[in-house]
Design an enzyme around this catalytic site. Structure first.
Site, PDB file in Angstrom:
ATOM      1  N   GLY A  11       0.828  -1.201   0.000  1.00 44.54           N
ATOM      2  CA  GLY A  11       0.000   0.000   0.000  1.00 44.54           C
ATOM      3  C   GLY A  11       0.855   1.241   0.000  1.00 44.54           C
ATOM      4  O   GLY A  11       2.067   1.183  -0.238  1.00 44.54           O
ATOM      5  N   ASN A  12       0.241   2.380   0.255  1.00 47.94           N
ATOM      6  CA  ASN A  12       0.982   3.631   0.371  1.00 47.94           C
ATOM      7  C   ASN A  12       0.364   4.486   1.464  1.00 47.94           C
ATOM      8  O   ASN A  12      -0.618   4.090   2.103  1.00 47.94           O
ATOM      9  CB  ASN A  12       1.031   4.369  -0.980  1.00 47.94           C
ATOM     10  N   ARG A  13       0.884   5.684   1.661  1.00 45.93           N
ATOM     11  CA  ARG A  13       0.474   6.517   2.798  1.00 45.93           C
ATOM     12  C   ARG A  13      -0.733   7.418   2.495  1.00 45.93           C
ATOM     13  O   ARG A  13      -1.118   8.229   3.316  1.00 45.93           O
ATOM     14  CB  ARG A  13       1.658   7.375   3.260  1.00 45.93           C
ATOM     15  N   SER A  14      -1.302   7.277   1.316  1.00 51.57           N
ATOM     16  CA  SER A  14      -2.470   8.095   0.980  1.00 51.57           C
ATOM     17  C   SER A  14      -3.661   7.732   1.875  1.00 51.57           C
ATOM     18  O   SER A  14      -3.941   6.551   2.105  1.00 51.57           O
ATOM     19  CB  SER A  14      -2.851   7.885  -0.489  1.00 51.57           C
TER      20      SER A  14
END
Length: 268
Positions: A11-14
């Protein structure tokens, strides 16, 4: 997110807040909004239809379902989702066990959803807005956004830095179009959503006014042509056509003036 096994994922930090802000503010303007959201705990904005997805593949299939084969299911698409560029080549059915040896995780590229939609679009609808996020300096951010603008064939790009845009309630962006760029100060994500939507809706309305002006010019020319054909029409009919030509000419001037005024106001 992209699953690795039943426990882990890429995933990512969005946080998804930017997309939810766009949906909320568009609904407040009276738009019929479909929000396609990845995994998040954010509450669905009032008046918004929400469809939840998990992976990039889910996002792609849902978008195609909503837009339809001719992309006629929406007037505009704001692609604020931070879709992953890669996914695991294989999803494990059971949790991967820890071992003494290093492991290798093979990744394959996800589909470029916005580029696909840009290539499918045959006219100016739906309006397409993409986002570009970078960790580099501003010149690199703008260069990257311009590359996306051309490659993905979209109307404009909202470029922002990951250190500012991810995780918080505010953002600082640069709007990159085909002809110019506009640097925006830091503002709440709702305020940035309003700025994006203003550019979409007001620009679209100005285009409609300009098309109306062009249609009236065409009608004026047609009426004048028929009125000048003495063999085809009577004197009374020629007089009526001349009057209509003058009215269409007046309307074309009014519509053109309104379009120019609308564009000037939208830049203030």
């Amino acid at each position: 997110v992209e699953d690795i096994d039943p426990v882990r994922f890429l995933g990512n930090r969005s946080t998804g807040r930017m997309g939810f802000s766009v949906a909320r503010r568009a609904a407040a303007r009276g738009a019929r909004v479909t929000l396609i959201a990845g995994p998040t705990e954010l509450t669905t904005p009032a008046g918004v239809q929400r469809r939840d997805v998990r992976s990039a593949s889910d996002m792609r299939s849902t978008l195609h379902d909503v837009l339809g084969p001719s992309l006629g299911g929406a007037d505009a698409l704001v692609m604020a989702a931070a879709v992953g560029d890669y996914r695991p080549a294989h999803i494990h059915n059971e949790k991967m066990k820890r071992g003494a040896q290093p492991i290798q995780l093979e990744l394959v590229a996800n589909p470029d959803i916005l580029a696909e939609l840009g290539s499918m679009r045959t006219g100016s609808s739906p309006l397409l807005v993409g986002f570009a996020v970078e960790t580099a300096d501003e010149p690199t951010l703008i260069e990257h956004a311009r590359g996306k603008l051309s490659k993905k064939r979209v109307d404009f790009i909202v470029a922002n830095s990951a250190s500012i845009g991810f995780g918080g309630e505010s953002n600082e962006a640069i709007l990159v179009g085909s002809d110019d760029i506009e640097r925006l100060p830091r503002m709440t994500k709702d305020e940035l959503a309003d700025r994006i939507l203003r550019g979409l809706f007001e620009g679209d309305f100005a285009i409609a006014l300009e098309r109306a002006a062009a249609f009236c010019r065409l009608m004026s020319a047609g009426c004048t042509s028929f009125a000048d054909d003495a063999e085809a029409v009577s004197a009374d009919r020629a007089s009526e056509l001349t009057t209509r030509a003058l009215r269409f000419h007046s309307l074309s001037t009014e519509f053109g003036g309104c379009a120019s005024l609308w564009r000037r106001e939208s830049l203030d």
